[in-house]
Design a protein around this motif. Structure first.
Motif, PDB file in Angstrom:
ATOM      1  N   ARG A 317      15.503  -2.118   9.575  1.00  0.00           N
ATOM      2  CA  ARG A 317      14.923  -3.281  10.242  1.00  0.00           C
ATOM      3  C   ARG A 317      15.340  -3.351  11.700  1.00  0.00           C
ATOM      4  NH1 ARG A 317      10.792  -5.991   7.504  1.00  0.00           N
ATOM      5  NH2 ARG A 317      10.827  -4.865   5.518  1.00  0.00           N
ATOM      6  N   ASN A 318      14.418  -3.844  12.537  1.00  0.00           N
ATOM      7  CA  ASN A 318      14.719  -4.075  13.945  1.00  0.00           C
ATOM      8  C   ASN A 318      15.553  -5.345  14.095  1.00  0.00           C
ATOM      9  OD1 ASN A 318      13.061  -1.834  14.713  1.00  0.00           O
ATOM     10  ND2 ASN A 318      11.262  -3.156  14.435  1.00  0.00           N
ATOM     11  N   SER A 319      15.947  -5.648  15.320  1.00  0.00           N
ATOM     12  CA  SER A 319      16.802  -6.816  15.553  1.00  0.00           C
ATOM     13  C   SER A 319      16.104  -8.122  15.192  1.00  0.00           C
ATOM     14  CB  SER A 319      17.236  -6.858  17.024  1.00  0.00           C
ATOM     15  OG  SER A 319      16.096  -6.928  17.882  1.00  0.00           O
ATOM     16  N   ASP A 320      14.757  -8.147  15.234  1.00  0.00           N
ATOM     17  CA  ASP A 320      14.015  -9.358  14.876  1.00  0.00           C
ATOM     18  C   ASP A 320      13.571  -9.336  13.410  1.00  0.00           C
ATOM     19  OD1 ASP A 320      12.097  -7.422  14.950  1.00  0.00           O
ATOM     20  OD2 ASP A 320      10.755  -8.450  16.342  1.00  0.00           O
ATOM     21  N   ASN A 321      14.125  -8.407  12.632  1.00  0.00           N
ATOM     22  CA  ASN A 321      13.863  -8.255  11.197  1.00  0.00           C
ATOM     23  C   ASN A 321      12.486  -7.659  10.894  1.00  0.00           C
ATOM     24  OD1 ASN A 321      15.061  -8.459   8.597  1.00  0.00           O
ATOM     25  ND2 ASN A 321      13.684 -10.137   8.099  1.00  0.00           N
ATOM     26  N   SER A 322      11.756  -7.220  11.901  1.00  0.00           N
ATOM     27  CA  SER A 322      10.499  -6.506  11.644  1.00  0.00           C
ATOM     28  C   SER A 322      10.813  -5.088  11.181  1.00  0.00           C
ATOM     29  CB  SER A 322       9.624  -6.491  12.898  1.00  0.00           C
ATOM     30  OG  SER A 322      10.295  -5.829  13.958  1.00  0.00           O
ATOM     31  N   LEU A 323       9.827  -4.427  10.608  1.00  0.00           N
ATOM     32  CA  LEU A 323      10.052  -3.111  10.017  1.00  0.00           C
ATOM     33  C   LEU A 323      10.182  -2.023  11.081  1.00  0.00           C
ATOM     34  CD1 LEU A 323      10.158  -1.468   7.328  1.00  0.00           C
ATOM     35  CD2 LEU A 323       7.706  -1.060   7.644  1.00  0.00           C
ATOM     36  N   MET A 324      11.259  -1.259  10.978  1.00  0.00           N
ATOM     37  CA  MET A 324      11.414  -0.047  11.787  1.00  0.00           C
ATOM     38  C   MET A 324      10.877   1.150  11.013  1.00  0.00           C
ATOM     39  SD  MET A 324      14.899   1.891  13.065  1.00  0.00           S
ATOM     40  CE  MET A 324      15.381   0.649  14.258  1.00  0.00           C
ATOM     41  N   ALA A 325      11.319   1.282   9.768  1.00  0.00           N
ATOM     42  CA  ALA A 325      10.839   2.372   8.908  1.00  0.00           C
ATOM     43  C   ALA A 325      11.252   2.092   7.470  1.00  0.00           C
ATOM     44  CB  ALA A 325      11.396   3.716   9.367  1.00  0.00           C
ATOM     45  N   PHE A 326      10.332   2.378   6.558  1.00  0.00           N
ATOM     46  CA  PHE A 326      10.653   2.340   5.130  1.00  0.00           C
ATOM     47  C   PHE A 326      10.500   3.764   4.616  1.00  0.00           C
ATOM     48  CE2 PHE A 326       9.471   2.082   0.642  1.00  0.00           C
ATOM     49  CZ  PHE A 326      10.479   1.263   0.145  1.00  0.00           C
ATOM     50  N   VAL A 327      11.605   4.345   4.185  1.00  0.00           N
ATOM     51  CA  VAL A 327      11.630   5.733   3.742  1.00  0.00           C
ATOM     52  C   VAL A 327      11.827   5.753   2.230  1.00  0.00           C
ATOM     53  CG1 VAL A 327      12.677   7.994   4.078  1.00  0.00           C
ATOM     54  CG2 VAL A 327      12.690   6.332   5.951  1.00  0.00           C
ATOM     55  N   CYS A 328      11.000   6.542   1.536  1.00  0.00           N
ATOM     56  CA  CYS A 328      11.087   6.557   0.078  1.00  0.00           C
ATOM     57  C   CYS A 328      11.000   7.984  -0.470  1.00  0.00           C
ATOM     58  CB  CYS A 328       9.979   5.703  -0.528  1.00  0.00           C
ATOM     59  SG  CYS A 328      10.056   5.571  -2.330  1.00  0.00           S
ATOM     60  N   PRO A 329      12.080   8.459  -1.105  1.00  0.00           N
ATOM     61  CA  PRO A 329      12.060   9.770  -1.764  1.00  0.00           C
ATOM     62  C   PRO A 329      11.888   9.652  -3.275  1.00  0.00           C
ATOM     63  CG  PRO A 329      14.315   9.087  -1.454  1.00  0.00           C
ATOM     64  CD  PRO A 329      13.454   7.893  -1.062  1.00  0.00           C
ATOM     65  N   SER A 330      11.353   8.518  -3.745  1.00  0.00           N
ATOM     66  CA  SER A 330      11.407   8.165  -5.174  1.00  0.00           C
ATOM     67  C   SER A 330      10.116   8.393  -5.928  1.00  0.00           C
ATOM     68  CB  SER A 330      11.827   6.691  -5.312  1.00  0.00           C
ATOM     69  OG  SER A 330      12.991   6.421  -4.570  1.00  0.00           O
ATOM     70  N   LEU A 331       9.195   9.190  -5.369  1.00  0.00           N
ATOM     71  CA  LEU A 331       7.949   9.469  -6.080  1.00  0.00           C
ATOM     72  C   LEU A 331       8.271  10.111  -7.428  1.00  0.00           C
ATOM     73  CD1 LEU A 331       4.806   9.429  -5.612  1.00  0.00           C
ATOM     74  CD2 LEU A 331       5.023  11.842  -5.007  1.00  0.00           C
ATOM     75  N   PRO A 332       7.677   9.619  -8.520  1.00  0.00           N
ATOM     76  CA  PRO A 332       7.951  10.206  -9.834  1.00  0.00           C
ATOM     77  C   PRO A 332       7.709  11.713  -9.835  1.00  0.00           C
ATOM     78  CG  PRO A 332       6.707   8.180 -10.086  1.00  0.00           C
ATOM     79  CD  PRO A 332       6.745   8.474  -8.615  1.00  0.00           C
ATOM     80  N   GLU A 333       8.583  12.434 -10.493  1.00  0.00           N
ATOM     81  CA  GLU A 333       8.519  13.889 -10.488  1.00  0.00           C
ATOM     82  C   GLU A 333       7.208  14.404 -11.080  1.00  0.00           C
ATOM     83  OE1 GLU A 333       9.740  17.475  -9.267  1.00  0.00           O
ATOM     84  OE2 GLU A 333      10.744  15.547  -8.894  1.00  0.00           O
ATOM     85  N   VAL A 334       6.663  13.673 -12.068  1.00  0.00           N
ATOM     86  CA  VAL A 334       5.423  14.103 -12.686  1.00  0.00           C
ATOM     87  C   VAL A 334       4.271  14.104 -11.683  1.00  0.00           C
ATOM     88  CG1 VAL A 334       4.753  11.778 -13.451  1.00  0.00           C
ATOM     89  CG2 VAL A 334       3.935  13.790 -14.702  1.00  0.00           C
ATOM     90  N   ILE A 335       4.334  13.244 -10.656  1.00  0.00           N
ATOM     91  CA  ILE A 335       3.319  13.230  -9.597  1.00  0.00           C
ATOM     92  C   ILE A 335       3.682  14.240  -8.512  1.00  0.00           C
ATOM     93  CG2 ILE A 335       2.152  11.827  -7.850  1.00  0.00           C
ATOM     94  CD1 ILE A 335       2.647   9.379  -9.530  1.00  0.00           C
ATOM     95  N   ARG A 336       4.970  14.262  -8.140  1.00  0.00           N
ATOM     96  CA  ARG A 336       5.419  15.105  -7.028  1.00  0.00           C
ATOM     97  C   ARG A 336       5.132  16.595  -7.280  1.00  0.00           C
ATOM     98  NH1 ARG A 336       9.703  14.421  -3.158  1.00  0.00           N
ATOM     99  NH2 ARG A 336      10.330  12.506  -4.250  1.00  0.00           N
ATOM    100  N   ARG A 337       5.437  17.070  -8.477  1.00  0.00           N
ATOM    101  CA  ARG A 337       5.335  18.511  -8.712  1.00  0.00           C
ATOM    102  C   ARG A 337       3.898  19.025  -8.737  1.00  0.00           C
ATOM    103  NH1 ARG A 337       7.704  17.201 -14.049  1.00  0.00           N
ATOM    104  NH2 ARG A 337       6.026  16.910 -15.572  1.00  0.00           N
ATOM    105  N   GLY A 338       2.925  18.120  -8.824  1.00  0.00           N
ATOM    106  CA  GLY A 338       1.532  18.564  -8.816  1.00  0.00           C
ATOM    107  C   GLY A 338       0.833  18.406  -7.477  1.00  0.00           C
ATOM    108  N   LEU A 339       1.539  17.935  -6.445  1.00  0.00           N
ATOM    109  CA  LEU A 339       0.893  17.633  -5.170  1.00  0.00           C
ATOM    110  C   LEU A 339       0.297  18.868  -4.505  1.00  0.00           C
ATOM    111  CD1 LEU A 339       3.410  15.057  -3.596  1.00  0.00           C
ATOM    112  CD2 LEU A 339       1.190  14.579  -4.643  1.00  0.00           C
ATOM    113  N   THR A 340       1.100  19.913  -4.374  1.00  0.00           N
ATOM    114  CA  THR A 340       0.641  21.103  -3.649  1.00  0.00           C
ATOM    115  C   THR A 340      -0.515  21.786  -4.372  1.00  0.00           C
ATOM    116  OG1 THR A 340       2.872  21.442  -2.769  1.00  0.00           O
ATOM    117  CG2 THR A 340       1.346  23.299  -2.645  1.00  0.00           C
TER     118      THR A 340
END
Length: 559
Positions: A317-340
């Motif tokens: 979060r930025n100093s005014d509590n607005s979003l700087m970045a939301f990072v997520c590595p939590s994609l379910p493996e059953v979806i992730r492994r079929g992406l490519t």
């Protein structure tokens, strides 16, 4: 015997046609019920499809996901516009040809144009004979053989509002036109039906076959899964970064393309040499020292490996509590492994990930260049107007319309939606769950699209596919607030750099980040291997659509 088998096949064919017709009627029924609820809401608390889902659907036993509900509503809107154009018996023809799902997958704008041509065949070029000599006579034949009445099917309040009782005589084409024209599609009304061309459908029929309100509950082929995702832990870190500081507002890179390439390459070297974060505690400590008076300490970069998150999300979060970045590595493996493999399949082979290309393949809606109706006469149908500043008026651009890339790559578009539907739904639920305030701002623009159409990449409206692209420093100034970036492929490197914030996000295949792309200078590092990325965003030009339907809201023919 073969005779018995043939008889059974014939029976199955009849039953398939009947169930397909019942399914279309059910979707129409849902769409009309939703509109009745919206019409009954007050101006101070105007309802919409999302609100209907939250108020009436989500608490039901075995409730569908919100996306499934919106898709059903969209189907109903599409079948209504077709019935408005070619009469109710066009739906019988669609059911008999077993093309219901093909029709449902078409864009609403295409179906609207088809309905318009059906009502006024003489105004079309190239197809009037097909309509007058084949389609209309076929519809007339079906009408004479199947004089259908719909008994207690559609909402009585909706029917009485147009002076029709609870039984709708589908053989009365003018009455059904009146009913279906009453349905609001956030679009321009269809022209009046050419009575001379359709005169063979106006004969009086005495015998009617009724379809009662006890419709089949089986909707073949529709995914009725429940929504929701497994909750993930999210670490929230408040920073001292001031997004409104003059230094952070000013675009730091060069505007000349050649100079920008050189500038970006210099920053890549600095980013590659950035400090590697060891864990969340180390990240907190380094972020506390990174910003002085709201700005990044010159030339300092923090490299954030996804491994330090250990499957949890990261909300900066930025100093005014607005979003700087939301990072997520939590994609379910059953979806992730079929992406490519799924992406390769969409492009019919690995050649797609061996070429270099950056293009808006699937810009789902485009409203920014649409002709506006603020100064146009309100009593004239927009399709009968012409702009004085151009040689040809493109009336399809008065409303949000499909990009050129969708029209030129329709099979690719269909492939991507089929292959990544589960991914897009998961991403929407993740954003709705963990960024609820930001989600509400973005998703609001996807409401009330023509024909109830819902975006396949909701809450965003557009999808860009980058193939083997190393982007130079830029800001996406036409983006509405945020964008989502998700890399796909077999690669090393390619981290996303946020310049002003000094962050180097080492995203892997299936990891994603949501950040304010219009206000953040960003680029990615060089990589090895095959790399693509999905970028979801919404054009800020859609503010004009939400505020006044591109200025056409006051037009007498817009409803």
């Amino acid at each position: 015997s073969i005779e018995q088998t043939i008889a059974r096949c014939h029976l199955i064919s009849i039953q398939t046609t009947g169930s397909s017709l019942v399914a279309m009627i059910t979707y129409m029924q849902l769409a009309i019920q939703c509109q009745s609820i919206i019409n009954a809401s007050t101006e101070t608390k105007k309802s919409n499809i999302r609100q209907i889902y939250n108020d009436h659907v989500v608490m039901l036993k075995d409730a569908p996901s919100e996306r499934t509900f919106q898709r059903w509503h969209e189907y109903g809107c599409k079948f209504i516009i077709l019935a408005a154009g070619g009469s109710f018996f066009l739906l019988v023809l669609i059911a008999g040809l077993e093309i219901r799902w093909k029709v449902a997958s078409m864009r609403f704008a295409v179906l609207y144009q088809a309905a318009k041509m059906l009502r006024q065949p003489g105004t079309t070029s190239g197809t009037p004979q097909l309509i007058t000599n084949h389609i209309i006579p076929t519809i007339a034949w079906i009408r004479s053989r199947m004089p259908i009445c719909l008994q207690n099917i559609f909402c009585s309040l909706f029917l009485t509002s147009v002076g029709v009782g609870e039984t709708l005589d589908c053989t009365d084409v003018l009455i059904t036109d009146k009913v279906f024209d009453q349905f609001k599609q956030h679009n321009f009304s269809l022209p009046a039906r050419d009575v001379g061309t359709w005169d063979i459908c106006f004969s009086t029929l005495t015998e009617h076959k009724g379809i009662s309100s006890r419709l089949s509950s089986t909707l073949c082929g529709v995914n009725n899964c429940r929504g929701g995702i497994t909750p993930i832990d999210v670490t929230v870190i408040q920073t001292l970064y001031d997004r409104k500081h003059a230094t952070n507002v000013r675009f730091p890179a060069k505007t000349n393309r050649r100079e920008n390439v050189i500038w970006t390459e210099g920053e890549r070297v600095k980013a590659e040499a950035g400090e590697v974060v060891q864990d969340i505690i180390d990240l907190r400590s380094k972020l506390n020292k990174l910003y002085v008076e709201g700005c990044r300490t010159e030339d300092r970069y923090l490299r954030i490996p996804m491994s330090i998150l250990q499957g949890s999300g990261l909300d900066l979060r930025n100093s005014d509590n607005s979003l700087m970045a939301f990072v997520c590595p939590s994609l379910p493996e059953v979806i992730r492994r079929g992406l490519t493999s799924s992406l390769l399949a969409c492009f019919d082979g690995k050649e797609a990930l061996q070429m270099q290309r950056k293009q808006d393949f699937l810009d789902d809606q485009d409203s920014d260049d649409a002709p506006e109706g603020a100064d146009a006469p309100t009593h004239i149908h927009p399709h009968e107007m012409a702009r004085v500043d151009v040689t040809r008026t493109n009336h399809t651009q008065c409303l949000p319309y499909a990009s050129k890339d969708i029209l030129e790559h329709q099979q690719l578009y269909s492939n991507v939606l089929a292959a990544f539907g589960e991914l897009f739904e998961w991403l929407e639920h993740a954003m709705k769950t963990h960024l609820p305030e930001e989600y509400e701002v973005i998703v609001e623009l996807s409401q009330n699209l023509p024909g109830g159409e819902c975006s396949p990449v909701a809450p965003f409206l557009s999808l860009v596919i980058n193939l083997n692209v190393t982007t130079e420093a830029h800001r996406d100034r036409f983006d509405k607030d945020l964008c989502l970036v998700l890399p796909i492929g077999e690669f090393t490197g390619g981290a996303l750099v946020q310049f002003e914030q000094g962050l180097v996000l080492e995203l892997r295949c299936g990891d994603f980040v949501i950040f304010p792309s219009a206000d953040t200078t960003h680029f990615n590092l060089h990589y090895e291997g095959m790399r693509a990325s999905f970028v979801c965003h919404t054009d800020r030009g859609f503010d004009k659509w939400m505020d006044g339907y591109n200025g056409w809201a006051a037009n007498n023919h817009f409803h």
